[in-house]
Design an enzyme around this catalytic site. Structure first.
Site, PDB file in Angstrom:
ATOM      1  N   SER A 190       8.064   4.950  -1.202  1.00  0.00           N
ATOM      2  CA  SER A 190       7.479   4.270  -0.192  1.00  0.00           C
ATOM      3  C   SER A 190       6.413   3.335  -0.651  1.00  0.00           C
ATOM      4  O   SER A 190       5.959   2.538   0.226  1.00  0.00           O
ATOM      5  CB  SER A 190       7.137   5.229   0.866  1.00  0.00           C
TER       6      SER A 190
ATOM      7  N   SER B 212       8.586   2.763   2.993  1.00  0.00           N
ATOM      8  CA  SER B 212       8.003   2.854   4.155  1.00  0.00           C
ATOM      9  C   SER B 212       6.481   1.946   4.340  1.00  0.00           C
ATOM     10  O   SER B 212       6.131   1.628   5.437  1.00  0.00           O
ATOM     11  CB  SER B 212       7.677   4.440   4.988  1.00  0.00           C
TER      12      SER B 212
ATOM     13  N   LYS C  37      -2.463   1.909   4.952  1.00  0.00           N
ATOM     14  CA  LYS C  37      -1.266   2.334   5.609  1.00  0.00           C
ATOM     15  C   LYS C  37      -1.909   3.271   6.756  1.00  0.00           C
ATOM     16  O   LYS C  37      -2.710   4.150   6.823  1.00  0.00           O
ATOM     17  CB  LYS C  37      -0.514   3.147   4.736  1.00  0.00           C
TER      18      LYS C  37
END
Lengths: 488, 99
Positions: free
Chosen positions: A178, A154, A79
């Site tokens: 997330s 996210s 990420k």
């Protein structure tokens, strides 16, 4: 099965056995990313040069008979809020556009030491603030099961990339769901470890008392393998725990005889989608079939977790994001004096959701409102934690839906509050610092994945892995792959 | 719970060091007002004698020997600075209107 969909376990075994070289596997993955990701949009950047060097080193070690790490040759995506030395790290924000960090996050160092080959950085909601990846300043990430729908967020890029076979595993971060929510939406496994289990050094901070890094994978055992590689005390993160790291992967046995599974009443409201409810009912029945017992429990302060979370997380964020002022790194807007430089830099660099949360957090921390909002929310956090402590006196693990619905369409959550309300089942776990995992437990009538969420006692990831592997074996997706984008 | 006035939104924006456009201020006034209204439920909970929880796990303050260790080189630390002269970071005047 094609190499793109090999598990972490199988990849490491085949590379170690010399059935495929790490370099050849890397080329296969890069070529799939090239072909599929234009439509999927899961990566912000790939790092073929560095990855090739790391892969070649694995192959050299194997040829020389040197010991290989447990993840040797395994292609992993990160990420883009995990800092990578020499590789652009944006956190999905314009304010960090083109920022090249001078060091690696601890989790990146650990993955490399375990032999993983890092492919690149994945898309996310700006600074991790969002539940659909629609708040990225850079691009749209689609759900590989249905390109008209969001991948969740996210960590949407990380989940979509794993689901579509653009990496064997990825790392996400989870502040209020997330990792687990996008894993549920994309039909993959997402594990948020106990707060402090994994170092946050080099993780771009959103809400420091809630943030944790964890794996997103296609199998429960893979999540255990990756967690084993990144967990452990780090002297550079004073909140990281010194608890011993167990052999997580050994727990992926599917054996749940005698396990007491708690079903919190508040997590099965009438508003949950009928398909989600039905999948959970099948999951519960399957666990009972395998010898687990179930017990109804109550977490009476559940309805307060959401407002408490949306005070605490923005309050911490407003403080953490004060560092983006255009002085030491990132973008700077030119202005006449220092105050105007700060205001203009931040006004131009942050997107609407980040501004909203900074404003909300600043409001809650403001003198005169502090007790009514921030302190009150922290007291409710105590009550939420107490609820869990009491529930765990009667059970070993909690089972809930990960989300009230399956993946929604782009633009479906019109107001910020609508978006926040989708997080009701995931965020109490972060407030209490517990480990949580989402495991696929079937598809809806329209072919979208559904996630079952397991919540455990602090540091008891092993029980999540045990129960998760049973769910996977009984009601998991098996060999079903997303056909929406990049189907093989 | 109070509904936000435009002036309050402007004050918070200044505290947060955020320059906001006119349309942003109007939108945030509505959105934050709605969110805070939803959070009104917090006020209705009796939290007398409940300790605030700042952190999910008990932590001890870790100490280490005060011995210098290798750390980031100045050149690396300064690489991302938007404006610099040598090893110095250039910033605009701190006092408004100053040079």
């Amino acid at each position: 099965m094609t190499p793109e969909f090999w598990t972490v376990e199988e990849t490491a075994r085949r590379v170690a056995a010399g059935e495929i070289t790490a370099v050849r596997l890397l080329d296969t993955m890069l070529s799939r990313i090239h072909n599929v990701d234009r439509e999927l949009g899961s990566y912000l950047e790939t790092d073929s040069e560095h990855a090739r060097r790391d892969a070649a080193e694995i192959d050299r070690k194997r040829a020389a008979g040197e010991p290989l790490g447990p993840l040797a040759g395994v292609p992993i995506a990160l990420k883009d809020n995990l800092v990578t030395g020499g590789l652009t790290t944006t956190a999905g924000s314009k304010i960090l556009q083109d920022w090249i960090p001078p060091y690696d996050a601890t989790v990146v160092e650990k993955l490399r030491a375990a032999g993983a080959v890092m492919l690149g950085k994945t898309n996310l909601d700006e600074f991790g603030m969002g539940s659909s990846t629609e708040r990225s300043a850079y691009k749209k990430t689609r759900n590989p099961w249905d390109p008209t729908r969001v991948p969740g967020g996210s960590s949407g890029g990380s989940a979509a990339a794993v689901a579509a076979g653009l990496c064997a595993a990825s790392l996400g971060t989870d502040t209020g769901g997330s990792i687990r929510q996008p894993a549920a939406f994309c039909g993959v496994v997402g594990l948020k470890p106990t707060y402090g289990r994994v170092s946050r050094w080099g993780v771009i901070a959103f809400a420091s008392s809630l943030d944790q890094v964890g794996p997103i994978t296609r199998t429960v055992k893979d999540a255990a393998l990756v967690l084993g590689a990144i967990a452990g005390h780090d002297p550079r993160d004073s909140t990281s725990l010194s608890a011993p790291v167990p052999a997580f992967a050994d727990a992926a046995t599917g054996e749940v005889r005698g396990l007491r599974v708690g079903l919190p009443t508040e997590y099965f409201p009438a508003s949950v989608d009928a398909d989600v409810r039905a999948a959970l009912d099948r999951t519960i029945a399957a666990l009972k079939d395998r010898g687990a017992t179930t017990v109804e429990v109550s977490l009476p302060h559940s309805n307060l977790a959401l407002p408490a979370y949306y005070v605490i997380a923005p309050a911490e964020a407003s403080s953490n994001l004060a560092r983006y002022d255009g002085i030491r790194f990132g973008k700077r807007a030119e202005a006449r004096d220092l105050l105007e430089t700060y205001c203009k830099t931040r006004g131009a660099g942050f997107g609407p959701e980040v501004k909203r949360r900074i404003m909300l957090g600043t409001y809650a921390l403001r003198s005169g409102y502090y007790d009514a909002y921030y302190k009150k929310a922290q007291q409710i956090r105590t009550l939420v934690k107490r609820d869990f402590d009491q529930a765990f006196e009667r059970c070993d693990v909690l089972l809930t839906p990960t989300t009230p619905t399956t993946a929604f369409r782009f633009g479906a959550k019109a107001s910020p509050l609508d978006m926040y309300l989708g997080d009701i089942f995931t965020l109490a776990c972060n407030l209490a610092g517990l480990p949580g995992m989402s495991v696929p437990c079937g598809l809806s009538a329209d072919g979208l994945p559904i996630g079952a969420q397991l919540l455990g006692k602090p540091l008891d990831e092993v029980t999540l892995i045990r129960a998760g592997s049973a769910i996977e074996a009984a009601v998991g997706l098996g060999t079903r792959r997303p056909a929406g984008i990049g189907g093989i | 719970m109070p509904t936000l006035t435009r002036k309050e939104v402007e004050e918070i924006a200044l505290l947060a060091r955020l320059h906001l456009q006119d349309d942003e201020l109007g939108r945030l006034q509505d959105e934050l007002g709605g969110i805070l209204e939803h959070f009104g439920v917090l006020a209705s909970v009796d939290t007398t004698d409940v300790a605030p929880m700042t952190h999910p796990v008990p932590l001890e303050l870790p100490l280490r020997p005060d011995v210098p260790e290798p750390s980031l080189a100045a050149a690396d630390a300064l690489r991302g600075v938007p404006k610099r002269e040598g090893d110095l970071i250039v910033v605009p005047a701190i006092i408004p209107g100053g040079e």
